[in-house]
Design a protein around this motif. Structure first.
Motif, PDB file in Angstrom:
ATOM      1  N   GLY A   9       0.936  -1.384  -0.203  1.00 53.50           N
ATOM      2  CA  GLY A   9       0.173   0.084  -0.377  1.00 53.50           C
ATOM      3  C   GLY A   9       0.614   0.773   0.106  1.00 53.50           C
ATOM      4  O   GLY A   9       0.488   2.118   0.594  1.00 53.50           O
ATOM      5  N   LYS A  10       1.697   0.824  -0.608  1.00 48.28           N
ATOM      6  CA  LYS A  10       2.305   2.790  -0.296  1.00 48.28           C
ATOM      7  C   LYS A  10       2.081   3.691  -1.567  1.00 48.28           C
ATOM      8  O   LYS A  10       2.033   4.768  -1.432  1.00 48.28           O
ATOM      9  N   GLY A  11       1.496   2.821  -3.100  1.00 50.58           N
ATOM     10  CA  GLY A  11       0.637   4.533  -2.914  1.00 50.58           C
ATOM     11  C   GLY A  11      -0.559   4.874  -2.396  1.00 50.58           C
ATOM     12  O   GLY A  11      -0.340   6.239  -2.294  1.00 50.58           O
ATOM     13  N   GLY A  12      -1.347   4.139  -1.290  1.00 57.34           N
ATOM     14  CA  GLY A  12      -2.173   4.608  -0.869  1.00 57.34           C
ATOM     15  C   GLY A  12      -1.934   5.372   0.589  1.00 57.34           C
ATOM     16  O   GLY A  12      -1.990   6.274   0.416  1.00 57.34           O
ATOM     17  N   ALA A  13      -0.674   5.305   0.943  1.00 53.15           N
ATOM     18  CA  ALA A  13       0.525   5.935   2.115  1.00 53.15           C
ATOM     19  C   ALA A  13       0.597   7.460   1.660  1.00 53.15           C
ATOM     20  O   ALA A  13       0.878   8.255   2.258  1.00 53.15           O
ATOM     21  N   VAL A  14       1.160   7.537   0.522  1.00 47.72           N
ATOM     22  CA  VAL A  14       1.782   8.254  -0.523  1.00 47.72           C
ATOM     23  C   VAL A  14       0.305   9.729  -0.395  1.00 47.72           C
ATOM     24  O   VAL A  14       0.479  10.973  -0.219  1.00 47.72           O
ATOM     25  N   LYS A  30      11.677   7.404   8.374  1.00 50.50           N
ATOM     26  CA  LYS A  30      11.286   5.522   8.036  1.00 50.50           C
ATOM     27  C   LYS A  30      10.563   4.728   8.037  1.00 50.50           C
ATOM     28  O   LYS A  30      10.270   3.992   9.159  1.00 50.50           O
ATOM     29  N   CYS A  31       9.339   4.699   7.079  1.00 47.30           N
ATOM     30  CA  CYS A  31       8.435   3.299   8.138  1.00 47.30           C
ATOM     31  C   CYS A  31       7.672   1.960   6.846  1.00 47.30           C
ATOM     32  O   CYS A  31       8.261   1.866   6.008  1.00 47.30           O
ATOM     33  N   MET A  32       7.805   0.749   7.305  1.00 48.76           N
ATOM     34  CA  MET A  32       8.080  -0.132   6.665  1.00 48.76           C
ATOM     35  C   MET A  32       6.515  -0.282   7.342  1.00 48.76           C
ATOM     36  O   MET A  32       5.595  -0.595   8.718  1.00 48.76           O
ATOM     37  N   LEU A  33       5.722  -0.368   5.537  1.00 47.38           N
ATOM     38  CA  LEU A  33       4.115  -0.750   5.442  1.00 47.38           C
ATOM     39  C   LEU A  33       4.263  -2.613   5.946  1.00 47.38           C
ATOM     40  O   LEU A  33       4.543  -3.307   4.932  1.00 47.38           O
ATOM     41  N   ASP A  37      -2.454  -3.862   7.679  1.00 43.81           N
ATOM     42  CA  ASP A  37      -3.224  -4.960   6.548  1.00 43.81           C
ATOM     43  C   ASP A  37      -4.793  -3.588   6.860  1.00 43.81           C
ATOM     44  O   ASP A  37      -5.088  -3.670   5.907  1.00 43.81           O
ATOM     45  N   ARG A  38      -5.235  -2.800   7.937  1.00 44.21           N
ATOM     46  CA  ARG A  38      -6.065  -1.756   7.405  1.00 44.21           C
ATOM     47  C   ARG A  38      -5.486  -0.354   6.844  1.00 44.21           C
ATOM     48  O   ARG A  38      -4.651  -0.356   7.988  1.00 44.21           O
ATOM     49  N   LYS A  39      -6.066  -0.605   5.657  1.00 43.89           N
ATOM     50  CA  LYS A  39      -5.842   0.786   5.190  1.00 43.89           C
ATOM     51  C   LYS A  39      -5.875   1.957   5.907  1.00 43.89           C
ATOM     52  O   LYS A  39      -4.952   2.535   6.134  1.00 43.89           O
ATOM     53  N   TRP A  40      -7.398   2.265   6.361  1.00 45.77           N
ATOM     54  CA  TRP A  40      -7.936   3.504   7.163  1.00 45.77           C
ATOM     55  C   TRP A  40      -6.564   3.601   8.943  1.00 45.77           C
ATOM     56  O   TRP A  40      -6.061   4.836   8.837  1.00 45.77           O
ATOM     57  N   HIS A  41      -6.349   2.207   9.442  1.00 46.69           N
ATOM     58  CA  HIS A  41      -5.565   2.266  10.245  1.00 46.69           C
ATOM     59  C   HIS A  41      -3.727   3.024   9.585  1.00 46.69           C
ATOM     60  O   HIS A  41      -3.120   3.752  10.389  1.00 46.69           O
ATOM     61  N   ARG A  42      -3.338   2.687   8.977  1.00 41.34           N
ATOM     62  CA  ARG A  42      -2.314   2.233   8.020  1.00 41.34           C
ATOM     63  C   ARG A  42      -2.197   3.846   8.253  1.00 41.34           C
ATOM     64  O   ARG A  42      -1.264   4.400   8.368  1.00 41.34           O
ATOM     65  N   ASP A  43      -3.381   4.483   7.639  1.00 35.30           N
ATOM     66  CA  ASP A  43      -3.163   6.223   7.287  1.00 35.30           C
ATOM     67  C   ASP A  43      -3.410   7.032   8.225  1.00 35.30           C
ATOM     68  O   ASP A  43      -2.275   8.349   8.407  1.00 35.30           O
ATOM     69  N   TRP A  44      -4.008   6.446   9.553  1.00 37.80           N
ATOM     70  CA  TRP A  44      -3.822   7.410  10.578  1.00 37.80           C
ATOM     71  C   TRP A  44      -2.520   7.055  11.179  1.00 37.80           C
ATOM     72  O   TRP A  44      -1.786   7.744  11.919  1.00 37.80           O
ATOM     73  N   LEU A  99       0.550   7.082   9.790  1.00 36.56           N
ATOM     74  CA  LEU A  99       1.894   7.373   9.003  1.00 36.56           C
ATOM     75  C   LEU A  99       1.473   8.432   9.103  1.00 36.56           C
ATOM     76  O   LEU A  99       1.718   9.463   9.363  1.00 36.56           O
ATOM     77  N   THR A 100      -0.161   9.062   9.218  1.00 39.33           N
ATOM     78  CA  THR A 100      -0.180  10.940   9.677  1.00 39.33           C
ATOM     79  C   THR A 100       0.119  11.375  10.586  1.00 39.33           C
ATOM     80  O   THR A 100       0.949  12.137  11.382  1.00 39.33           O
ATOM     81  N   GLN A 101       0.073  10.891  11.764  1.00 36.92           N
ATOM     82  CA  GLN A 101      -0.105  11.412  13.428  1.00 36.92           C
ATOM     83  C   GLN A 101       1.764  10.984  12.761  1.00 36.92           C
ATOM     84  O   GLN A 101       2.437  11.770  13.657  1.00 36.92           O
ATOM     85  N   LEU A 102       2.756  10.188  12.484  1.00 36.38           N
ATOM     86  CA  LEU A 102       4.527  10.237  12.855  1.00 36.38           C
ATOM     87  C   LEU A 102       4.225  10.897  11.535  1.00 36.38           C
ATOM     88  O   LEU A 102       5.429  11.518  12.173  1.00 36.38           O
ATOM     89  N   VAL A 103       4.265  11.061  10.849  1.00 41.61           N
ATOM     90  CA  VAL A 103       4.976  13.368  10.134  1.00 41.61           C
ATOM     91  C   VAL A 103       4.205  14.147  10.660  1.00 41.61           C
ATOM     92  O   VAL A 103       5.063  14.960  10.960  1.00 41.61           O
TER      93      VAL A 103
END
Lengths: 299, 299
Positions: free
Chosen positions: A90-95, A186-189, A251-258, A260-264
């Motif tokens: 999900g690197k595209g979704g993460a971007v 540096k983030c590993m999905l 595995d859960r895209k919405w959690h991944r995005d949440w 990542l956004t917090q990390l940024v």
């Protein structure tokens, strides 16, 4: 020293752990113990998680503008977000999640595929050096120099005595850049083998996604455990004070995005960039422009 | 031949002019005749214009994905959007408008400032070559090689016999890249001198925007006419069949964004990228993955 430790502990108790604290790779880290479906913190449902992430846009774009402003007065700092993960992670979704809270003019995106002929002739860090974001910008790497200790190690693309020296090379290189103002995120999905299977099946079910599918991906899945071992080595050997690794359950895209956004947001907050103090006279400049306006109106 | 022309004319009558037709710089182009406040086509109010632009997202991301898919099978095509304009002309907002209808992972953003020491030692196109988007991507240039015939000409940063040769050099360079698959979309964001003044006053009124303000900007305004003349020369001498220039009236931000979004959509539509035909057996691949799933479930 004992006293200082005690007070540190008390502080740690008082403040809730940050997302960076929760996901940071420490010396005892074990990738096999991370559940890719787990909700680590924050909202446990999709709608709320998306809303909370989106709500960070104002703060993040403000911090991003300060970072850029700082560079106009000679500041050297910049943020580099490195995204790594197995195929379909999900690197595209993460971007997209990062882009949603940032000003796109300040983003510097680079995707690293198989090295070109010229890149193969050079040191493995040569093409990475060329893609580093300029001062004031936010760089995003879709794959990175870590491929040189991941696929290269699993597929034996260079002899072991070459790749095994690269962990130290990478650390030295990241330290050099961090001294030049680069803040690494540096983030590993991290997805499960089952989730990858489902995502590959989804690609096959949609003809417009067939181009993304490669029969070799299924063969590559046979090497899943070797890849996980290579990640384990890269994560633990290259998670340093100046360039830590974070593992994001994905595995859960919405959690991944949440996450990542917090990390940024947390990283930019800690960088705490400041608008430079300008040395011009605001009133005088207003007067100059106003006088010009009067002249223009007078024709 | 006469017959063909006639039928061309009839076709031209039948179809409404595209935004590219309306904004393209032809041999008779006169920049002083372009009104930066004019609404050239499309909605005449902000809300509708924003909605119409946003509605293109689905189509544009689909075309963008096809362009990227094409490159995975050896396709060399890519889109390069060049943004030029006077200070405060809204390049940041324009990038945001493009980003709103695109997948950010496929965008390659580059900002060109004053050349570095190393860049000064090289040919003026050296740093531009290094920033060209890879096949399948959409590049965005915030300023570009055109600065080398704009500020460089107005400020006499190199002798006239050097900059005067650059128009032909740029054309030859753009032709070379277009033969290598680069589709150029060169846009000048055209604002009026009055609008620039207002935007500079707005910056002064907001302390968080002071860092964007430079007293030199007001001095630079004394050279407004020379800049317009330099733009006129660059636009007419370098608007070619393989790399045309478009002039976007940019005093109204919502209209600027609507026009730009249409230009991007029209250009990608004409490129008409196609998903590559894959040579694997979809049913067999599904079976392989399903069998693996059964094995996984059986443990």
């Amino acid at each position: 020293m004992a006293k200082k430790k005690k007070s540190d502990k008390r502080e740690a108790k008082a403040a809730p752990p940050t997302v960076r604290d929760l996901l940071r790779v420490g010396p005892e880290f074990d990738l096999t113990a991370v559940d890719p479906r787990r909700v680590v913190a924050g909202p446990t449902d999709k709608v709320l998680a998306r809303a909370e992430a989106a709500a960070l846009e104002g703060e993040v774009t403000d911090l991003q503008e300060r970072l850029f402003a700082e560079s106009k007065q000679g500041g050297k700092r910049r943020l580099l977000i490195v995204l790594q993960g197995m195929d379909t992670s999900g690197k595209g979704g993460a971007v997209k999640a990062i882009d949603r809270v940032c000003e796109p003019i300040g983003l510097r995106m680079t995707s690293f595929g198989a090295p070109t002929k010229e890149e193969k002739r050079r040191h493995f860090l040569w093409r990475i050096d060329r893609a580093m974001p300029p001062a004031g910008a936010i760089g995003i790497f879709d794959r990175s120099h870590y491929e040189d200790v991941l696929i290269v190690r699993v597929r034996n693309l260079v002899p072991e005595d070459v790749w095994s020296g690269r962990y130290d090379e990478i650390n030295a290189w990241e330290q050099k850049w961090s001294e030049q103002g680069v803040v690494f995120l540096k983030c590993m999905l991290h997805i499960s083998k089952e989730e990858q299977q489902q995502r590959l099946l989804d690609r096959l079910a949609d003809p417009s996604k067939h181009w993304k599918y490669n029969p070799g991906d299924v063969d590559e899945r046979q090497l899943w455990d070797q890849y996980q071992a290579a990640y384990q080595a890269a994560l633990t050997r290259c998670s340093t004070a100046y360039a830590p690794w974070y593992v994001i359950p994905a595995d859960r895209k919405w959690h991944r995005d949440w996450l990542l956004t917090q990390l940024v947001a947390e990283t930019l907050r800690e960088m705490n960039p400041q608008y430079p103090t300008m040395d011009f006279d605001v009133a005088a400049e207003k007067a100059r422009l106003a006088a010009e306006k009067a002249r223009l109106a007078a024709g």
